[in-house]
Design an enzyme around this catalytic site. Structure first.
Site, short mmCIF file in Angstrom:
data_model
loop_
_atom_site.label_atom_id
_atom_site.label_comp_id
_atom_site.label_asym_id
_atom_site.label_seq_id
_atom_site.Cartn_x
_atom_site.Cartn_y
_atom_site.Cartn_z
N ASP A 1 -15.18 7.22 7.85
CA ASP A 1 -15.82 6.03 8.43
C ASP A 1 -16.33 6.36 9.84
O ASP A 1 -17.42 5.95 10.23
CB ASP A 1 -14.81 4.88 8.48
CG ASP A 1 -14.13 4.69 7.13
OD1 ASP A 1 -14.80 4.31 6.17
OD2 ASP A 1 -12.91 5.00 7.02
N HIS B 1 -9.07 1.26 5.86
CA HIS B 1 -10.19 1.96 5.22
C HIS B 1 -10.65 1.10 4.04
O HIS B 1 -10.29 1.33 2.89
CB HIS B 1 -9.79 3.35 4.73
CG HIS B 1 -10.87 3.99 3.90
ND1 HIS B 1 -12.08 4.39 4.43
CD2 HIS B 1 -10.96 4.24 2.57
CE1 HIS B 1 -12.85 4.87 3.47
NE2 HIS B 1 -12.19 4.78 2.32
P1 NAD Z 1 -11.12 11.92 -8.99
O1 NAD Z 1 -10.80 10.85 -9.98
O2 NAD Z 1 -12.29 12.81 -9.19
O3 NAD Z 1 -9.85 12.88 -8.83
C1 NAD Z 1 -8.56 12.38 -8.68
C2 NAD Z 1 -7.62 13.44 -9.23
O4 NAD Z 1 -6.30 13.02 -8.93
C3 NAD Z 1 -7.72 13.62 -10.74
O5 NAD Z 1 -7.94 14.99 -11.05
C4 NAD Z 1 -6.36 13.13 -11.25
O6 NAD Z 1 -5.91 13.86 -12.38
C5 NAD Z 1 -5.50 13.39 -10.02
N1 NAD Z 1 -4.25 12.64 -9.99
C6 NAD Z 1 -4.00 11.38 -10.43
N2 NAD Z 1 -2.71 11.08 -10.28
C7 NAD Z 1 -2.12 12.15 -9.72
C8 NAD Z 1 -0.79 12.46 -9.35
N3 NAD Z 1 0.19 11.58 -9.53
N4 NAD Z 1 -0.54 13.67 -8.80
C9 NAD Z 1 -1.51 14.57 -8.64
N5 NAD Z 1 -2.80 14.35 -8.99
C10 NAD Z 1 -3.10 13.16 -9.52
O7 NAD Z 1 -11.19 11.19 -7.58
P2 NAD Z 1 -11.83 11.70 -6.22
O8 NAD Z 1 -13.27 11.35 -6.21
O9 NAD Z 1 -11.43 13.11 -5.99
O10 NAD Z 1 -11.13 10.70 -5.18
C11 NAD Z 1 -9.75 10.75 -4.97
C12 NAD Z 1 -9.30 9.55 -4.17
O11 NAD Z 1 -9.87 9.57 -2.87
C13 NAD Z 1 -9.69 8.20 -4.77
O12 NAD Z 1 -8.59 7.32 -4.62
C14 NAD Z 1 -10.84 7.75 -3.88
O13 NAD Z 1 -10.99 6.35 -3.88
C15 NAD Z 1 -10.36 8.27 -2.54
N6 NAD Z 1 -11.37 8.38 -1.48
C16 NAD Z 1 -10.94 8.10 -0.21
C17 NAD Z 1 -11.83 8.22 0.84
C18 NAD Z 1 -11.39 7.92 2.26
O14 NAD Z 1 -12.26 7.94 3.15
N7 NAD Z 1 -10.13 7.65 2.56
C19 NAD Z 1 -13.14 8.61 0.60
C20 NAD Z 1 -13.53 8.91 -0.70
C21 NAD Z 1 -12.63 8.79 -1.75
C1 LMR Z 2 -15.40 5.83 0.43
O1 LMR Z 2 -15.22 5.31 1.53
O2 LMR Z 2 -16.40 6.52 0.16
C2 LMR Z 2 -14.37 5.61 -0.66
O3 LMR Z 2 -13.16 5.20 -0.10
C3 LMR Z 2 -14.89 4.65 -1.67
C4 LMR Z 2 -13.97 4.52 -2.86
O4 LMR Z 2 -13.74 3.36 -3.27
O5 LMR Z 2 -13.49 5.54 -3.38
#
Ligand code: NAD
Ligand code: LMR
Length: 328
Positions: free
Chosen positions: A160, A188
């Protein structure tokens, strides 16, 4: 290479953020070009094979700083001796799922991970939670790691922060390097408050260079809803920019913030700025000697006060929900 490798555990390693993140860690961008790393990947059993594929590619990168990659489906093993934990894997919201259901499903992930960190991580463990809802997932993990100092559990709002820098640089026609003291407050989520109240560019106040209407109607919603806009455009949530921000968060934590500037991170509140103690909320922070510290003593104007309070209220609600569910 004389230094022992730093153990870095990445959960959700086979996911899209994992794929963007692991190669940057292996190339030395997480900790520095003189620090060898050992990767410990945690996945659910169904995704271990995919993680093995990624590990093959990591091997094929012949990274000089990569001392090895191990894959686990058991948190206890994955966090054994780890120095840096990047908790990326989380349960995404599925159709019809209420917020409480989402928090409960994630409790099933972050509780055992907190316990495993408590049981086996290295004394200098630093934890960054990326998986959403990141602030409350970090709160859950921390509450199951009573032997780890509370300030070692953080959640990511650096994405962010970077989004805010990019929007301001575009608006002001200056490079991002000119911008100082931008801050993300709160959760977030779409309630977050990206603030320019104290921000500067080239020594001048940003608040004097942009009008309030642009801040309220354009800048704040653009930053706060950027995650949703990426999902709308890509059909998938942000991945490379999220990985990049995770690299920035840890690099800054370990190596410090430059003099005269700060960054943003969700850290355990010490009660500053009226944020209830213990809540993991985003603040302007500096980093020094491997510790994030909340910037103290800032004057908060009425507009900022209302925005901070609204986002903190959402965090309080999330905390109360997970408390009722017995997750903290
Ligand atoms: P994704 O679905 O591509 O990958 C998630 C992975 O986590 C999968 O491979 C799944 O098998 C694994 N997983 C699920 N449960 C698990 C566990 N108990 N132990 C280990 N691994 C496990 O998702 P992504 O695009 O890589 O995003 C991951 C997370 O990050 C999501 O929750 C998304 O919303 C979040 N995110 C946060 C931000 C931020 O700024 N904070 C930004 C973008 C995404
Ligand atoms: C982001 O800020 O891009 C993500 O947290 C959005 C999401 O819901 O995974």
């Amino acid at each position: 290479m004389t230094q022992a490798p730093v153990n870095v555990t990445v959960t959700g390693a086979a996911g899209q953020i994992g794929y963007a993140l692991l190669f940057r860690i292996a190339s030395g961008q997480l900790l520095g070009q003189d620090v060898p790393v050992k990767l410990r990947l945690l996945e659910i059993p169904q995704a271990v094979k995919a993680a093995e594929g990624t590990a093959m590619e990591l091997e094929d990168g012949a990274f000089p700083l990569l001392a090895g990659t191990d894959i686990f489906d058991d948190p206890k093993q994955a966090f054994e001796g780890t120095n840096i934990a990047l908790l990326v894997g989380a349960r995404p919201r599925s159709k019809g799922m209420e917020r409480g259901d989402l928090l409960e499903a994630n409790g099933g992930i972050f509780k055992p991970q907190g316990e495993a960190i408590n049981a086996g991580a290295a004394d200098d463990i630093k934890v960054l939670v990326v998986g959403n809802p990141a602030n409350t997932n970090a709160l859950i993990a921390r509450s199951h790691a009573p032997d780890v100092p509370a300030d070692r559990f953080t959640a990511m709002t650096r994405l962010d922060h970077n989004r805010a820098l990019a929007q301001l640089a575009k608006k002001l026609g200056v490079p991002v390097t000119e911008l100082k003291k931008v801050a993300i407050w709160g959760n977030h989520s779409a309630t977050q408050y990206p603030s320019v109240q104290h921000a500067e560019f080239g020594g001048k106040a940003i608040a004097d260079a942009v009008d309030q209407a642009w801040l309220e109607n354009d800048f704040i919603p653009t930053v706060a809803k950027r995650g949703a806009a990426i999902i709308e455009a890509r059909g998938l949530s942000s991945a490379a920019s999220a990985a990049s921000a995770a690299i920035d968060h840890v690099y800054t934590w370990v190596n410090g913030t430059p003099a005269g500037d700060w960054t943003s991170a969700a850290v355990a509140s010490d009660g500053s700025y009226g944020v209830p103690e213990g809540l993991i909320s985003s603040f302007p922070v500096t980093a020094e000697n491997g510790q994030y510290k909340i910037v103290q003593g800032l004057e908060i104007d009425d507009f900022s006060r209302a925005r901070i309070d609204a986002s903190v209220a959402e965090l309080v609600e999330e905390r109360d929900t997970v408390q009722k569910l017995g997750l903290i």
